[in-house]
Write an enzyme that holds these catalytic residues in place. Structure first.
Site, short mmCIF file in Angstrom:
data_model
loop_
_atom_site.label_atom_id
_atom_site.label_comp_id
_atom_site.label_asym_id
_atom_site.label_seq_id
_atom_site.Cartn_x
_atom_site.Cartn_y
_atom_site.Cartn_z
N ASP A 203 2.61 -0.45 3.66
CA ASP A 203 4.47 0.61 3.90
C ASP A 203 5.49 -0.03 5.02
OD1 ASP A 203 5.89 1.69 1.88
OD2 ASP A 203 4.88 3.44 1.82
N ASP B 101 9.23 -3.62 -0.25
CA ASP B 101 8.33 -2.92 1.26
C ASP B 101 6.95 -2.62 1.51
OD1 ASP B 101 9.45 -0.34 -0.12
OD2 ASP B 101 9.62 0.53 1.62
N GLU B 102 6.57 -3.06 0.40
CA GLU B 102 4.82 -2.06 -0.05
C GLU B 102 3.90 -3.59 -0.26
OE1 GLU B 102 3.93 1.52 -1.89
OE2 GLU B 102 5.92 1.74 -1.15
#
Length: 184
Positions: A9, A102-103
């Site tokens: 993350d 973003d993960e």
């Protein structure tokens, strides 16, 4: 075989990308907005110290920290860095699940469950797996292997994706626990 899932993350991703591209914003409270009269969709680590988080209205952010730097989103730059990140983590496994911009989740089970060579004196960290398919076969500790991968990803990310970008990584036997781990 011990299942091993890694959840990566990115930290303060939208603001960190802006700070990556504009070094003059690094280390300063920064809020990323769709439009400057709306809400903060991404806050830098420095803004978060003032209580400014995702979803904070701009008027409130200015009240919490009057000198906050506000900037517009740059979707193409976020995508650029996400592509670089995906390229990097794909070198560790072909089982990469992009969860959001973003993960990512990586199934690193195969690369973490490795047999120890016959010369056991060279490897101190071993993990015997009782399995009738592999009698008397010893395996490296899959969790130690996962930590090595996580540390390598973090190191390479600084060099190959962006020196200002950071991430949190959780490692567990399933996605739920790995996500909880990265949150911690």
């Amino acid at each position: 075989m011990q299942p091993v899932i890694l959840h990566l993350d990115m930290n303060s991703y939208f603001a960190s990308v802006i700070q990556q591209d504009k070094p003059e914003y690094r280390g300063k409270p920064l809020g990323v907005c769709e439009h400057l009269g709306g809400i903060i969709i991404g806050a830098s680590k420095e803004a978060k110290q003032w209580g400014i988080t995702t979803g904070t209205p701009v008027w409130e952010a200015r009240k919490l920290y009057p000198k906050i730097i506000l900037t517009h989103t740059t979707a193409e730059r976020f995508s650029f860095y996400t592509r670089r990140l995906i390229k990097l983590v794909s070198e560790y496994t072909d089982s990469v699940e992009v969860y959001s911009i973003d993960e990512v989740f990586l199934d690193i089970t195969r690369v973490c469950n490795i047999k120890i060579p016959n010369n056991k004196s060279q490897i101190a960290n071993k993990f015997p797996i009782p399995n009738s398919q592999y009698p008397n076969q010893e395996f490296a500790d899959p969790w130690a292997e996962a930590v090595k991968i996580a540390l390598d990803v973090k190191k390479r990310m600084k060099a190959e994706v962006g020196d200002w970008l950071t991430c949190s990584i959780g490692i567990a036997e399933n996605k739920v626990l790995a996500k909880i781990g990265s949150d911690l």
